[in-house]
Design a protein around this motif. Structure first.
Motif, PDB file in Angstrom:
ATOM      1  N   LYS A  86      47.332 -51.623  22.319  1.00 48.90           N
ATOM      2  CA  LYS A  86      48.744 -51.617  22.259  1.00 48.90           C
ATOM      3  C   LYS A  86      49.350 -51.032  21.129  1.00 48.90           C
ATOM      4  CE  LYS A  86      49.445 -56.170  24.552  1.00 48.90           C
ATOM      5  NZ  LYS A  86      49.774 -57.457  24.499  1.00 48.90           N
ATOM      6  N   ALA A  87      48.697 -51.016  19.890  1.00 43.63           N
ATOM      7  CA  ALA A  87      49.128 -50.407  18.796  1.00 43.63           C
ATOM      8  C   ALA A  87      48.895 -48.837  18.942  1.00 43.63           C
ATOM      9  CB  ALA A  87      48.466 -50.632  17.602  1.00 43.63           C
ATOM     10  N   LYS A  88      47.903 -48.354  19.586  1.00 44.98           N
ATOM     11  CA  LYS A  88      47.570 -47.138  19.795  1.00 44.98           C
ATOM     12  C   LYS A  88      48.577 -46.642  20.797  1.00 44.98           C
ATOM     13  CE  LYS A  88      43.708 -44.198  20.690  1.00 44.98           C
ATOM     14  NZ  LYS A  88      42.325 -43.998  20.937  1.00 44.98           N
ATOM     15  N   ALA A  89      48.743 -47.230  21.846  1.00 47.74           N
ATOM     16  CA  ALA A  89      49.885 -46.813  22.829  1.00 47.74           C
ATOM     17  C   ALA A  89      51.346 -46.654  22.123  1.00 47.74           C
ATOM     18  CB  ALA A  89      49.925 -47.719  23.838  1.00 47.74           C
ATOM     19  N   GLN A  90      51.417 -47.414  21.345  1.00 52.47           N
ATOM     20  CA  GLN A  90      52.782 -47.428  20.808  1.00 52.47           C
ATOM     21  C   GLN A  90      53.007 -45.990  19.714  1.00 52.47           C
ATOM     22  OE1 GLN A  90      53.458 -50.971  18.803  1.00 52.47           O
ATOM     23  NE2 GLN A  90      54.467 -52.203  20.659  1.00 52.47           N
ATOM     24  N   VAL A  91      51.952 -45.960  19.181  1.00 48.76           N
ATOM     25  CA  VAL A  91      51.990 -44.809  18.147  1.00 48.76           C
ATOM     26  C   VAL A  91      51.830 -43.684  18.931  1.00 48.76           C
ATOM     27  CG1 VAL A  91      50.313 -43.564  16.530  1.00 48.76           C
ATOM     28  CG2 VAL A  91      50.773 -46.027  16.213  1.00 48.76           C
ATOM     29  N   SER A  96      56.416 -37.195  17.368  1.00 43.38           N
ATOM     30  CA  SER A  96      55.843 -36.606  16.033  1.00 43.38           C
ATOM     31  C   SER A  96      56.888 -36.134  15.100  1.00 43.38           C
ATOM     32  CB  SER A  96      54.394 -35.909  16.183  1.00 43.38           C
ATOM     33  OG  SER A  96      54.105 -35.467  14.765  1.00 43.38           O
ATOM     34  N   SER A  97      56.980 -36.278  14.127  1.00 45.70           N
ATOM     35  CA  SER A  97      58.029 -35.840  13.394  1.00 45.70           C
ATOM     36  C   SER A  97      57.616 -34.756  12.339  1.00 45.70           C
ATOM     37  CB  SER A  97      58.580 -37.123  12.204  1.00 45.70           C
ATOM     38  OG  SER A  97      57.569 -37.548  11.433  1.00 45.70           O
ATOM     39  N   GLN A  98      56.085 -34.618  12.134  1.00 46.90           N
ATOM     40  CA  GLN A  98      55.628 -33.606  11.656  1.00 46.90           C
ATOM     41  C   GLN A  98      55.080 -32.390  12.506  1.00 46.90           C
ATOM     42  OE1 GLN A  98      52.261 -35.453   9.924  1.00 46.90           O
ATOM     43  NE2 GLN A  98      53.283 -36.175   8.084  1.00 46.90           N
TER      44      GLN A  98
END
Length: 145
Positions: A86-91, A96-98
Motif C-alpha cells: 500500500k505504501a509503495k502504491a501511494q508513493v 514526482s517533484s524532482q
C-alpha cells in the motif's frame, strides 16, 4: 485383463440384478471434525492482533504451541507485506517533484536527496540528538567510500 467365460457371465448377471442406488451416508453429528474443517476462532482469524488475543485467551499459562506461533508470525508477515504494498502504491501515485536527473540512483551509486529536518525547538535536547545522529550518519558514509 481377461475373465474366464463363467466369471464374465456371473458379472453380467450381477449387473442386471443390482438394487437401487445406495443412499449417501447420513451426517453423524457425533463424528470428530476433519483436520480441514475450521473449528475455532484461532484457526479462522487473520488479524495478528486479534489472533494473539485469542491465543492468550485459550492458553492457561501463556504458552502457545509452535504451530500456532508460526501461524501468528505468518499473519504478521502477511499484514506487513500488505502495508508495504500500500505504501509503495501511494508513493508511486504521487507526482514526482524532482526532475528525472535528480532522482536517486538505484544500485547503491550514491544519494542525491537531502534529509528533511524535523521541526524542533532550537537548542533543545531533541535538536542536539538529531544533530549528533546526522553526524554519525555522515561519518558512516565516509567509511563506506
Amino acid at each position: 485383463m481377461s475373465f474366464d467365460p463363467r466369471s464374465l457371465e456371473r458379472l453380467k448377471e450381477l449387473g442386471r440384478s443390482l438394487p437401487e442406488p445406495i443412499a449417501p451416508p447420513q451426517q453423524n453429528k457425533d463424528r470428530p471434525l476433519k483436520a480441514t474443517e475450521k473449528r475455532h476462532r484461532i484457526e479462522t482469524e487473520d488479524n495478528p492482533e486479534r489472533l494473539f488475543q485469542e491465543l492468550m485467551k485459550a492458553s492457561s499459562d501463556g504458552t502457545v504451541p509452535e504451530h500456532l506461533m508460526a501461524r501468528l508470525k505468518e499473519a504478521e508477515r502477511h499484514v506487513a507485506t500488505q502495508n508495504k504494498a500500500k505504501a509503495k502504491a501511494q508513493v508511486q501515485a504521487l507526482p514526482s517533484s524532482q526532475p528525472l536527473s535528480r532522482q536517486p540512483l538505484r544500485g547503491g551509486q550514491g544519494k542525491t536527496t537531502r534529509p528533511s529536518r524535523p521541526k524542533v525547538a532550537a537548542g533543545s535536547e531533541e535538536e542536539s540528538l538529531y544533530v549528533a545522529f546526522g553526524q554519525l550518519l555522515l561519518e558512516d558514509d565516509e567509511d563506506c567510500v
